[in-house]
Design a protein around this motif. Structure first.
Motif, PDB file in Angstrom:
ATOM      1  N   PRO A  18       0.976  -1.569  -0.022  1.00 38.19           N
ATOM      2  CA  PRO A  18       0.735  -0.011   0.156  1.00 38.19           C
ATOM      3  C   PRO A  18       0.758   1.351   0.159  1.00 38.19           C
ATOM      4  CG  PRO A  18      -0.147  -0.684   1.704  1.00 38.19           C
ATOM      5  CD  PRO A  18       0.526  -2.254   1.007  1.00 38.19           C
ATOM      6  N   GLU A  19       1.844   1.123   0.823  1.00 40.55           N
ATOM      7  CA  GLU A  19       2.935   2.332   0.187  1.00 40.55           C
ATOM      8  C   GLU A  19       3.868   2.457  -0.289  1.00 40.55           C
ATOM      9  OE1 GLU A  19       5.624  -1.525  -0.244  1.00 40.55           O
ATOM     10  OE2 GLU A  19       3.571  -0.595   1.270  1.00 40.55           O
ATOM     11  N   LYS A  20       3.339   1.813  -2.442  1.00 40.74           N
ATOM     12  CA  LYS A  20       3.082   1.888  -3.508  1.00 40.74           C
ATOM     13  C   LYS A  20       2.185   3.384  -4.339  1.00 40.74           C
ATOM     14  CE  LYS A  20       8.236   0.898  -3.412  1.00 40.74           C
ATOM     15  NZ  LYS A  20       8.857   1.438  -3.796  1.00 40.74           N
ATOM     16  N   VAL A  21       1.114   3.081  -3.788  1.00 38.95           N
ATOM     17  CA  VAL A  21       0.247   3.426  -4.732  1.00 38.95           C
ATOM     18  C   VAL A  21      -0.679   4.712  -3.135  1.00 38.95           C
ATOM     19  CG1 VAL A  21      -2.361   2.355  -5.549  1.00 38.95           C
ATOM     20  CG2 VAL A  21      -0.171   1.232  -4.896  1.00 38.95           C
ATOM     21  N   ALA A  22      -0.692   6.115  -4.495  1.00 43.67           N
ATOM     22  CA  ALA A  22      -0.938   6.912  -4.134  1.00 43.67           C
ATOM     23  C   ALA A  22      -2.016   7.211  -4.581  1.00 43.67           C
ATOM     24  CB  ALA A  22      -0.751   7.552  -4.944  1.00 43.67           C
ATOM     25  N   GLY A  23      -3.118   6.217  -5.524  1.00 42.92           N
ATOM     26  CA  GLY A  23      -4.226   5.779  -6.096  1.00 42.92           C
ATOM     27  C   GLY A  23      -4.486   5.042  -7.272  1.00 42.92           C
ATOM     28  N   LEU A  24      -5.836   4.933  -7.068  1.00 46.05           N
ATOM     29  CA  LEU A  24      -5.561   3.614  -7.702  1.00 46.05           C
ATOM     30  C   LEU A  24      -6.827   3.788  -8.604  1.00 46.05           C
ATOM     31  CD1 LEU A  24      -5.474   0.142  -7.900  1.00 46.05           C
ATOM     32  CD2 LEU A  24      -7.014   0.072  -6.269  1.00 46.05           C
ATOM     33  N   VAL A  25      -6.902   2.793 -10.050  1.00 43.32           N
ATOM     34  CA  VAL A  25      -8.227   3.098 -10.502  1.00 43.32           C
ATOM     35  C   VAL A  25      -8.025   1.428 -11.844  1.00 43.32           C
ATOM     36  CG1 VAL A  25      -9.166   4.497 -12.959  1.00 43.32           C
ATOM     37  CG2 VAL A  25      -6.930   5.271 -11.255  1.00 43.32           C
ATOM     38  N   ILE A  26      -9.448   1.490 -11.449  1.00 48.63           N
ATOM     39  CA  ILE A  26      -9.921  -0.195 -12.629  1.00 48.63           C
ATOM     40  C   ILE A  26     -11.115  -0.231 -13.361  1.00 48.63           C
ATOM     41  CG2 ILE A  26      -8.776  -1.784 -10.221  1.00 48.63           C
ATOM     42  CD1 ILE A  26     -11.554  -1.719  -9.509  1.00 48.63           C
ATOM     43  N   THR A  27     -11.113  -0.827 -13.929  1.00 45.39           N
ATOM     44  CA  THR A  27     -11.926  -0.576 -15.333  1.00 45.39           C
ATOM     45  C   THR A  27     -12.497  -2.143 -15.884  1.00 45.39           C
ATOM     46  OG1 THR A  27     -12.649  -0.209 -17.986  1.00 45.39           O
ATOM     47  CG2 THR A  27     -10.414   0.406 -16.693  1.00 45.39           C
ATOM     48  N   GLY A  28     -13.438  -2.527 -15.671  1.00 47.51           N
ATOM     49  CA  GLY A  28     -13.266  -4.198 -16.237  1.00 47.51           C
ATOM     50  C   GLY A  28     -12.381  -5.112 -15.719  1.00 47.51           C
ATOM     51  N   SER A  29     -12.357  -4.760 -14.348  1.00 47.93           N
ATOM     52  CA  SER A  29     -11.696  -5.512 -13.548  1.00 47.93           C
ATOM     53  C   SER A  29     -11.959  -6.649 -12.564  1.00 47.93           C
ATOM     54  CB  SER A  29     -11.101  -4.884 -12.186  1.00 47.93           C
ATOM     55  OG  SER A  29      -9.766  -5.208 -11.359  1.00 47.93           O
ATOM     56  N   SER A  30     -10.894  -7.913 -13.030  1.00 45.67           N
ATOM     57  CA  SER A  30     -11.128  -9.360 -12.114  1.00 45.67           C
ATOM     58  C   SER A  30     -10.753  -8.776 -10.231  1.00 45.67           C
ATOM     59  CB  SER A  30     -10.699 -10.537 -12.855  1.00 45.67           C
ATOM     60  OG  SER A  30      -9.458  -9.855 -12.521  1.00 45.67           O
ATOM     61  N   GLY A  31     -11.198  -9.897  -9.939  1.00 45.80           N
ATOM     62  CA  GLY A  31     -10.879  -9.950  -8.560  1.00 45.80           C
ATOM     63  C   GLY A  31     -12.269 -10.150  -7.595  1.00 45.80           C
TER      64      GLY A  31
END
Length: 254
Positions: free
Chosen positions: A105-118
């Motif tokens: 998490p320390e590496k990520v300032a923001g997250l953008v997902i589109t049509g994501s699996s998970g």
């Protein structure tokens, strides 16, 4: 995109622009060119867009899984000397971005997902085109988009070559099983990263209710819809995708 393509050590990647880094993760069948619109727009709006080629078909079979790809992305970010990045992923790339955000998490300032699996994994197994004639593969590729014409001959040829390559088929099935194993439902409520969810209202691979579930489970997320749009919003409606994403980035000060 050719002019900005680099190969350094074990990494091949596209890079353009200067500013806050946006690291883009492609999907299972997705080439870097799927993100032409994103790359061109954001590299001229104060961001550095970096799109690594993920080693989906080149890593050892034991490292052909969501967790290992997330580690690969972390190593790449370290290699590039980035402190924190905005991660953007489509389809399997979204899943890798989510898993990376959980692990680092320390590496990520923001997250953008589109049509994501998970969350909804039957998508990966069921819609994976089995070997077959070209027309069958063409129909499968077209079903990814709301407008079947987006599935150019080049895209169909690429999918056809993958499904007729035995090693790639084995690795694809390995990834599909890994995606099921790495379901994120229990992790998402604990992930407080600023998250932008952009989804096609007509996505048949990861249907709209998947986006709603992501939004419900992720405490710091915003959900945006694009109408008449399938599984790859950044390809089918690049201008609208970029507009929504840019508005969100401004809103959350990224």
């Amino acid at each position: 995109m050719e002019g900005n393509f680099k190969k350094e050590g074990r990494y091949s990647y596209y890079e353009a622009g200067e500013g806050t880094p946006i690291v883009v993760l492609h999907g299972l069948m997705g080439g870097l060119s799927n993100f032409n619109g994103v790359a061109n727009y954001f590299s001229s709006h104060g961001y550095k867009v970096v799109i690594p080629e993920l080693p989906i078909y080149t890593q050892n079979i034991l490292k052909t899984n969501v967790k290992a790809f997330a580690k690969y992305v972390k190593d790449f970010i370290t290699f590039k000397g980035f402190d924190r990045v905005i991660l953007l992923g489509n389809s399997l790339g979204g899943h890798i971005a989510l898993y990376h955000s959980k692990m680092y998490p320390e590496k990520v300032a923001g997250l953008v997902i589109t049509g994501s699996s998970g969350l909804y994994e039957s998508a990966m197994g069921d819609s994976y085109p089995k070997r077959g004639d070209y027309e069958y593969i063409k129909k499968k590729a077209e079903a990814v988009f709301y407008d079947p014409n987006v599935a150019t001959k080049e895209i169909v040829d690429e999918v056809f070559s993958v499904v007729n390559d035995r090693i790639k088929v084995i690795k694809t099935l390995t990834i599909a099983k890994s995606a099921i194993r790495h379901n994120m439902a229990k992790d998402l409520p604990k992930m407080h990263v600023k998250t932008c969810i952009i989804w096609g209202k007509n996505d048949q691979v990861t249907p709209p209710e998947v986006a709603e579930e992501f939004h419900k489970l992720m405490p710091n997320s915003e959900l945006y819809w694009i109408d008449k749009c399938g599984h790859a919003a950044m390809m089918e409606h690049p201008d609208e995708f970029n507009r929504l994403l840019h508005e969100w980035l401004k809103e959350v000060h990224l």
